[in-house]
Design a protein around this motif. Structure first.
Motif, mmCIF file in Angstrom:
data_model
loop_
_atom_site.group_PDB
_atom_site.id
_atom_site.type_symbol
_atom_site.label_atom_id
_atom_site.label_comp_id
_atom_site.label_asym_id
_atom_site.label_seq_id
_atom_site.Cartn_x
_atom_site.Cartn_y
_atom_site.Cartn_z
ATOM 1 N N GLN A 501 0.847 -1.185 0.000
ATOM 2 C CA GLN A 501 0.000 0.000 0.000
ATOM 3 C C GLN A 501 0.889 1.243 0.000
ATOM 4 O O GLN A 501 2.033 1.220 0.463
ATOM 5 C CB GLN A 501 -0.904 0.020 1.239
ATOM 6 C CG GLN A 501 -1.890 -1.135 1.291
ATOM 7 C CD GLN A 501 -2.706 -1.115 2.571
ATOM 8 O OE1 GLN A 501 -2.342 -0.444 3.526
ATOM 9 N NE2 GLN A 501 -3.803 -1.834 2.579
ATOM 10 N N ASN A 504 0.160 6.523 3.732
ATOM 11 C CA ASN A 504 -1.037 7.326 3.945
ATOM 12 C C ASN A 504 -0.722 8.528 4.837
ATOM 13 O O ASN A 504 0.392 8.700 5.337
ATOM 14 C CB ASN A 504 -2.176 6.477 4.533
ATOM 15 C CG ASN A 504 -1.818 5.869 5.879
ATOM 16 O OD1 ASN A 504 -1.242 6.517 6.749
ATOM 17 N ND2 ASN A 504 -2.165 4.594 6.065
ATOM 18 N N TRP A 505 -1.752 9.354 5.025
ATOM 19 C CA TRP A 505 -1.594 10.602 5.780
ATOM 20 C C TRP A 505 -1.089 10.358 7.186
ATOM 21 O O TRP A 505 -0.171 11.043 7.659
ATOM 22 C CB TRP A 505 -2.932 11.346 5.789
ATOM 23 C CG TRP A 505 -3.023 12.429 6.826
ATOM 24 C CD1 TRP A 505 -3.505 12.315 8.085
ATOM 25 C CD2 TRP A 505 -2.589 13.780 6.670
ATOM 26 N NE1 TRP A 505 -3.414 13.514 8.744
ATOM 27 C CE2 TRP A 505 -2.852 14.437 7.891
ATOM 28 C CE3 TRP A 505 -2.018 14.498 5.623
ATOM 29 C CZ2 TRP A 505 -2.564 15.780 8.092
ATOM 30 C CZ3 TRP A 505 -1.725 15.838 5.824
ATOM 31 C CH2 TRP A 505 -1.994 16.462 7.049
ATOM 32 N N ARG A 559 -0.049 17.517 2.656
ATOM 33 C CA ARG A 559 -0.058 16.783 1.395
ATOM 34 C C ARG A 559 0.194 17.753 0.253
ATOM 35 O O ARG A 559 -0.251 18.905 0.290
ATOM 36 C CB ARG A 559 -1.396 16.079 1.207
ATOM 37 C CG ARG A 559 -1.321 14.874 0.269
ATOM 38 C CD ARG A 559 -2.613 14.090 0.312
ATOM 39 N NE ARG A 559 -3.577 14.602 -0.660
ATOM 40 C CZ ARG A 559 -4.858 14.257 -0.694
ATOM 41 N NH1 ARG A 559 -5.331 13.413 0.213
ATOM 42 N NH2 ARG A 559 -5.662 14.748 -1.598
ATOM 43 N N SER A 572 0.151 8.869 -7.082
ATOM 44 C CA SER A 572 0.149 8.689 -5.630
ATOM 45 C C SER A 572 0.262 10.026 -4.892
ATOM 46 O O SER A 572 0.742 11.023 -5.443
ATOM 47 C CB SER A 572 1.306 7.779 -5.207
ATOM 48 O OG SER A 572 1.202 6.518 -5.824
#
Length: 690
Positions: A501, A504-505, A559, A572
């Motif tokens: 994966q 992520n954040w 982000r 991504s």
């Protein structure tokens, strides 16, 4: 530059010197011999040719006679420059040659020679030139190349009839001036050259005859039918020739010698020799010349004081005594007077451009003495200075990120004006349009480098840069140290049996939180659109946060803006951070930081319990975690959120699940103790939250 030992032998007696030994000595003396070649010509006479790299500051050695002086000094062989008397084979007629503008010319002479017979050169001349790699042309041009190699003096010739449009008896007006902008010049070889105002050209009676000191024009070149020539011998300003060659991107054998300063002592010798050879080999008859003795154009010599103590300080406790120094100075043709271990040295004319201080004299003495003869002295060992607190702090920060898998990169401290800011500092003389301002952020260059590597097929990887950023604050110049990074974009497997994966954040944010935990700094998160760290063109409109310590802003994490991904065809999510290291350093005192690094770890296992809490939907997670820590349980080591549940039936509330980690430094906690801790915490939360 190639030199023929057979040719050299005609000037200096080197019959007792081996070619390999000569090559080695020249190399050690600063004249590196790139190649040594044995040549067998058609007459079965062998010749040895050395290809020598001449130092840029030794234009006086761009000739055989210049190198003879060096070889004479290295081997202590007598070398006397012939003091040739001026031959009475021409007459001075100043009235026939007039000058209009000679600002960039130190000396200029023009000689007309008639009855020229163009034919092949004699075998001895052809052999010399062939062996040093020069193409054979005709007797006149071969003579000029011969003079160029032996004396280092460039000489130009022009066909008299073509130059003066057959009106050969008219007076001559010489002008050396900047070329007209965007005009074209047709050289004797190659394509037409576009000139500019930084280029000097020479004209005779308004006709362009050459790019001054570089190359002659095709309109005035000598042909097989030439019967009369104008012979030009000159000394041009080295800087003006350098400017011309640089503006045109054109360098010739002539310009190379003018740029590096000619040996002015050889000008008169070269002039007399070329006239003698033209008379002998081309049957030329000298009609007139404006040549005058060149000695009055030679600059004054200067003196330099050399002390024995200064020489010992540089070269160490060598075997060089006063007697050896005197001998070497004589070998170098440096005149001097000596008194009490001190020499007042007069620098000869041919070395005026590179011998200016006593250290230059020391270098010359050590060259001739031989660098390999100097004693081998090991340098003194000094105790190494420790890192300053600042450097040590920054080093630990860098090591933290490197241990997390980041790669360090470095960029110039310049940027183009891409970030909308009134605090950018403009550079008055930028290198290019992409470096017009001092950078106000490290992030733009990091993003560009990341995307460039991605497009080149290098994959994605976390990047880190530590460097300075520059801003203006009420006209005050601010220069601060920052650390910035870009992470994400790659697939990672959380466990061996799980699917890969992307980052992520929460995982990316966790790296930043671990960084501050590493520094023992308790941070807070908030969003402030007026913050100097917030850059809307770089960050996502909602997924970002300002890092604060006790209300003071110290950096940003968030982000990357989706438009940057779209423009780069990158799918991504990527995450950016930028932190002010100056503020971090002021927060982390030396003692606090060191103590934190040295905290011992527990030998006993952790035990965890989960709790569920229903809270108002707008309550920040950090507020709840802060309340949990306020319970002051000494065994509570960490609190992690692992679920955030929203029920459509309870729109104003959310259900949060936390995992509580307990650990003791001196025993293994029991289940009963852990349950008791949770029960106490639940009662405490009921009081605080309800």
């Amino acid at each position: 530059m190639k030199i023929s030992l057979n040719w050299l032998q005609q000037i200096l007696d080197i019959s007792s010197i081996e070619a390999n030994d000569l090559a080695e000595k020249l190399t050690l003396a600063g004249f590196e011999v790139d190649a040594l070649e044995l040549i067998q010509d058609s007459n079965y006479d062998s010749d040895t040719v050395l290809d020598i790299a001449i130092p840029a500051n030794r234009g006086d050695t761009l000739s055989l006679r210049g190198l003879c002086r060096e070889i004479s000094a290295l081997y202590n062989i007598p070398y006397n420059i012939p003091n040739r008397q001026k031959d009475d084979f021409y007459k001075i007629q100043d009235n026939l040659v007039q000058f209009k503008s000679m600002k960039n010319c130190l000396f200029y002479s023009l000689t007309r020679i008639d009855n020229i017979k163009i034919e092949s050169s004699p075998d001895w001349l052809q052999s010399y030139l062939k062996n040093v790699g020069i193409n054979i042309q005709n007797n006149i041009l071969d003579i000029l190349n011969y003079i160029l190699v032996e004396y280092g003096q460039p000489i130009e010739i022009f066909d008299t009839h073509r130059t003066l449009d057959n009106q050969i008896d008219q007076s001559l007006t010489i002008d050396i001036m900047p070329a007209a902008k965007n005009c074209f010049f047709e050289p004797r070889a190659g394509d037409p050259i576009k000139l500019n105002t930084n280029t000097l050209v020479t004209t005779i009676n308004s006709k362009t005859t050459e790019i001054t000191g570089i190359i002659g024009s095709k309109d005035t070149e000598v042909t097989d039918s030439t019967s009369s020539i104008l012979l030009e011998i000159a000394v041009f300003n080295p800087k003006s020739i350098r400017d011309s060659t640089f503006s045109l991107g054109l360098t010739t054998e002539n310009s190379l010698r003018f740029e590096r300063h000619l040996n002015l002592n050889l000008v008169s010798q070269a002039y007399n020799k070329v006239l003698s050879l033209i008379q002998d080999l081309a049957k030329g008859k000298i009609i007139y010349s404006n040549y005058t003795e060149f000695s009055k154009n030679i600059p004054d010599q200067h003196q330099i004081i050399l002390q024995l103590s200064a020489l010992k300080d540089v070269l160490g406790n060598t075997l060089l005594g006063e007697k050896e120094i005197n001998t070497i100075l004589k070998q170098l043709n440096f005149s001097y007077t000596q008194s009490n271990q001190e020499w007042n040295v007069t620098v000869p004319t041919h070395r005026l451009n590179d011998i200016e201080r006593d250290i230059d004299l020391i270098e010359e003495i050590s060259r001739i003495y031989g660098y390999n003869n100097l004693p081998n002295i090991s340098p003194s060992i000094y105790s190494t200075a420790t890192f300053s607190v600042r450097k040590n702090f920054f080093r630990h920060i860098k090591n933290f990120f490197l241990a997390k898998g980041f790669y360090e990169v470095t960029h110039y401290s310049f940027q183009e004006s891409i970030l909308p800011s009134t605090h950018l500092i403009k550079i008055q003389n930028p290198l290019n349009v992409e470096q017009t301002h001092l950078r106000s952020s490290i992030l733009p260059k990091l993003i560009n480098t990341f995307m460039y590597n991605y497009r080149q097929g290098n994959g994605t990887f976390n990047m880190l840069e530590m460097g300075r950023v520059f801003n203006l604050n009420e006209e005050n110049f601010i220069e601060e140290e920052y650390v910035a990074g870009i992470l994400g974009g790659y697939l990672n497997r959380k466990a061996w049996d799980s699917k890969k994966q992307e980052l992520n954040w929460f995982e990316a944010k966790g790296i930043i939180e671990n960084f501050f935990k590493f520094l023992d700094i308790e941070i807070e998160w908030k969003q402030n659109f007026n913050s100097k760290y917030w850059k809307p063109v770089l960050f996502h409109k909602s997924c970002w946060g300002i890092v604060c310590f006790k209300g003071a802003e110290i950096g940003i994490f968030g982000r990357m803006h989706p438009k940057i991904n779209q423009n780069s065809d990158f799918i991504s999510h990527l995450y950016l951070f930028e932190i002010n290291l100056e503020l971090l350093l002021s927060i982390c005192s030396k003692n606090l930081y060191s103590n934190h690094l040295a905290v011992p770890y527990s030998l006993y296992p952790k035990i965890y319990r989960d709790i569920n809490i229903v809270v108002p939907i707008n309550m920040p997670i950090d507020t709840i975690k802060s309340i949990i820590y306020q319970n002051k349980n000494l065994y509570l080591k960490n609190v992690e959120l692992f679920d955030d549940y929203r029920d459509v039936k309870q729109l104003n509330h959310k259900r949060l699940s936390f995992r509580l980690f307990y650990q003791s430094n001196d025993k293994t906690l029991s289940n009963e103790e852990a349950d008791n801790f949770v029960e106490q915490l639940v009662q405490y939360l009921d009081q605080k939250l309800h």
